[in-house]
Design an enzyme around this catalytic site. Structure first.
Site, mmCIF file in Angstrom:
data_model
loop_
_atom_site.group_PDB
_atom_site.id
_atom_site.type_symbol
_atom_site.label_atom_id
_atom_site.label_comp_id
_atom_site.label_asym_id
_atom_site.label_seq_id
_atom_site.Cartn_x
_atom_site.Cartn_y
_atom_site.Cartn_z
ATOM 1 N N GLY A 13 4.411 3.925 -4.506
ATOM 2 C CA GLY A 13 4.892 2.552 -4.507
ATOM 3 C C GLY A 13 4.687 1.795 -5.801
ATOM 4 O O GLY A 13 4.970 2.293 -6.903
ATOM 5 N N TYR A 152 -4.130 -9.144 8.319
ATOM 6 C CA TYR A 152 -3.506 -8.810 7.034
ATOM 7 C C TYR A 152 -3.282 -10.083 6.225
ATOM 8 O O TYR A 152 -3.618 -10.145 5.031
ATOM 9 C CB TYR A 152 -2.180 -8.075 7.228
ATOM 10 C CG TYR A 152 -1.476 -7.823 5.910
ATOM 11 C CD1 TYR A 152 -2.007 -6.928 4.984
ATOM 12 C CD2 TYR A 152 -0.299 -8.495 5.576
ATOM 13 C CE1 TYR A 152 -1.392 -6.724 3.757
ATOM 14 C CE2 TYR A 152 0.331 -8.287 4.365
ATOM 15 C CZ TYR A 152 -0.225 -7.400 3.458
ATOM 16 O OH TYR A 152 0.393 -7.198 2.235
#
Length: 253
Positions: A13, A152
């Protein structure tokens, strides 16, 4: 002498794309990640650009490993010019009362504590030299919250707060601190969040043109390549089809 960038979470990524970008710009790179096989493949690819590469396979969640690997860098790698705290993840997408505590700990240990461990190992050298830059990869989830994102979002809000505080702490030492907050970037992010469920991960990006890792790598490079008197404090980057953390314009929907 080539400058040195240290990139955590470089095995996929944004981290991988950033390592390639800096190598193509002529920087030597220290790359870290948990998956040694991927790390070595990336190192071979980077070496083809004729720069020097130092791969280090360890987990940023492990304070002892961070201290061993980054606290005792060889002398030729010690003067890190740019630290890119990229290692991070989301795990699960559940309301707080149904959340998996192992997922919570994994996110907090990686996104918050891992970033702190790595910064603690590298920042003193920058302070001694009175130069350097720290790039923290946050998220739109660090600016707002969304349904089922609870922990998160909290971890990325912590990145936002730590980046602001870090900028104050580094101010007397001529060290730039930048936070970059992406929206929807198609990487392994959703695959990890949904514990390997490829079909569910693919659905996240259906119907609009998402960002890709190279887009964020370009943003990182832009911030680093500004003149020394210019610091980009905070950058939010989203696809044109995304307005905020939850609102997208999707075709055929």
């Amino acid at each position: 002498m080539n400058k040195i960038a240290l990139i955590t979470g470089a095995t996929s990524g944004i981290g991988e794309a950033t390592a390639m970008k800096f190598a193509n710009e002529g920087w030597n790179v220290i790359i870290t990640g948990r998956r040694s096989d991927r790390l070595e493949l990336l190192a071979d690819k980077l070496r083809s650009t004729s720069i020097r590469v130092f791969p280090l396979a360890f987990d940023v969640r492990d304070r002892h490993e961070v201290e061993i690997y980054l606290g005792h860098l060889p002398s030729e790698w010690r003067d890190v010019d740019v630290l890119i705290n990229n290692a991070g993840l989301a795990a699960g997408l559940s309301p707080i009362q149904e959340g998996d505590i192992d997922d919570w700990e994994r996110m907090i240990d990686t996104n918050v504590k891992g970033m702190l461990y790595v910064t603690r190992a590298i920042a003193p050298g920058m302070i001694d030299r009175k130069q350097g830059q720290i790039i923290n990869i946050g998220s739109i989830a660090g600016k707002e919250v969304y349904p089922n994102g609870n922990v998160y979002c909290a971890s990325k809000h912590a990145v936002d707060a730590i980046s602001k505080a870090m900028r104050i702490d580094m101010l007397p030492y001529n060290i730039r601190v930048t936070q970059i907050c992406p929206g929807a970037v198609e990487t392994e992010f959703s695959l990890v969040r949904f514990h390997g469920d490829q079909q569910r991960a693919d659905q996240v990006y259906d119907g609009f043109e998402n960002l890709v890792a190279e887009d964020i790598a370009e943003c990182i490079w832009f911030c680093v390549s500004r003149p020394p008197h210019v610091n980009i404090n905070d950058m939010i980057v989203m696809p044109t089809a995304q307005a905020n953390g939850t609102l997208f314009h999707k075709e055929n929907r």
